[in-house]
Design an enzyme around this catalytic site. Structure first.
Site: not given
Length: 400
Positions: A43, A120, A144
């Site tokens: 990420k 996210s 997330s």
């Protein structure tokens, strides 16, 4: 018998839209170990040596310099044999659970292409679900990793708070932030946990009773609860209990206020100095953190301390594993209305706040689908520090 989740057919990485736009830099393994032969995605909130950590926002990216080193989680995976294949899209500055980014686009949900991937850590989930990576690192503050795992039909873990270093990870709300990970099967999730939780002194624990949390199940839509509950009942005669001990609206508000206070402390100075361009959905969220009241913050800090101590004491007194839907609703349609999104946030953040506020480990298991094949996740929550035994349990329950 619970069936192990089967990997989906591979999708071309470019078709997924999971990776940060631009050339992808790969990083070879630096050692050998449990992750030999596995591909890793990371990420874009987590540092990779020589690369900009962009945070899903062009203005944030423009204010950064290339990372001097890998974050500890990335370094551990590479040392254990994984090969890094790219950095993945994050919802803008991590302030979302939907999986959209106004600057970089919305990664595909390979298991349900007409639905959002969840955020996210949206790009990381998309990359693993689509076969572009075997494992992926994400971050989880309010859900997330857990929510994208549920939406995309993946195994995902949020570890105990503090178990994996947050060094060289963009801060969002550090008392809630964790580095988590995704995999397509429980065994790989566990192998990755062995690497990331290296040095653990945990020992095997006896089988603990499974406890269905009544408040969580009551909050779920009927089709979600009806699909998940039979799985739990097939495992064992699960006990039932109430552990939230407060209205769900309190859990939601406490989380939102305390997260907002930390966002203001860690990102506020940069926001005020830079006046960055945020997407239309994200801008009001950041603006709201500057209007928080100190008395309200103090009230919810005391509330959190009280409930954290209560939950830890309960787990110590009566060791158990809590079971609940990861999200009380099905994955959102890509064209979901504002009202549907608001309802999703209110109920899902309230559920995710239980483990988040108390720093407990939580695993999402992709063991059910709705009638149309849409994936939904089932969660296991353990006592703080019982991450590896919880991973062992996830493997046993998945393959039994």
């Amino acid at each position: 018998m619970t069936q192990a989740h089967q990997p989906e057919p591979r999708i071309a990485p470019d078709a997924l839209g999971a990776f940060v736009p631009g050339p992808r830099r790969e990083h070879a393994p630096t050692g050998q170990g449990p992750l030999d032969g596995l591909s890793l995605a990371v990420k874009d909130l987590i540092d990779v040596q020589g690369e900009i950590t962009g945070g899903g926002n062009p203005d944030w990216a423009a204010s950064q310099t290339p990372a001097l080193r890998h974050s500890p989680a990335v370094a551990a995976c590479l040392a254990a044999g994984a090969a890094l294949v790219g950095k993945t899209i994050t919802d803008e500055m991590a302030f979302s659970l939907e999986g959209e980014n106004a600057h970089h686009g919305t990664p595909l949900n390979p298991r349900a292409p007409d639905r959002l991937p969840g955020g996210s850590s949206s790009g990381s989930a998309s990359a693993v679900a689509g076969g572009a990576a075997d494992i992926a690192l994400g971050t989880d503050t309010g859900g997330s990793v857990r929510v994208p795992a549920s939406f995309c039909g993946l195994f995902g873990m949020r570890p105990s708070h503090g178990r994996i270093s947050l060094a060289d990870v963009m801060p969002f709300a550090p008392s809630l932030d964790t580095v988590g990970w995704f995999a397509r099967d429980a065994a790989t999730l566990r192998r990755t946990g062995q690497v990331l939780l290296k040095g653990s002194t945990e020992s095997d624990t006896p089988t603990l009773p499974l406890v269905m949390l009544d408040e969580a199940w009551a909050l779920a839509d009927a089709d979600v609860a009806d699909a998940l509950a039979p799985i739990v009942q097939a495992w064992a005669p699960a006990h039932r209990s109430d552990v939230f001990d407060a209205p769900m609206t309190d859990w939601l508000l406490a989380y939102q206020v305390l997260q907002g206070d930390e966002i203001r402390a860690h990102l506020g100075p940069w926001i005020q100095a830079t006046q960055p361009r945020f997407g239309t959905a994200i801008a009001p969220r950041f603006a709201s953190v500057f209007s928080l009241d100190d008395a309200e913050i103090a009230r919810w800090q005391a509330w959190r301390t009280r409930h954290t101590h209560r939950l830890h004491a309960l787990m110590a007194r009566e060791p158990q594993v809590w079971v609940m839907p990861t999200s009380p609703v099905a994955p959102l349609m890509r064209n979901a209305s504002d009202e549907q999104r608001a309802d999703f946030y209110q109920r899902t953040l309230a559920l995710c706040a239980l483990a988040g506020m108390a720093g407990l480990p939580q695993i999402t298991l992709p063991l059910a689908t709705l009638a149309d094949g849409t994936p939904i996740g089932l969660s296991l929550i353990g006592a703080h520090g019982t991450d590896l035994p919880l991973l062992d349990l996830a493997v046993r329950l998945t393959y039994r």
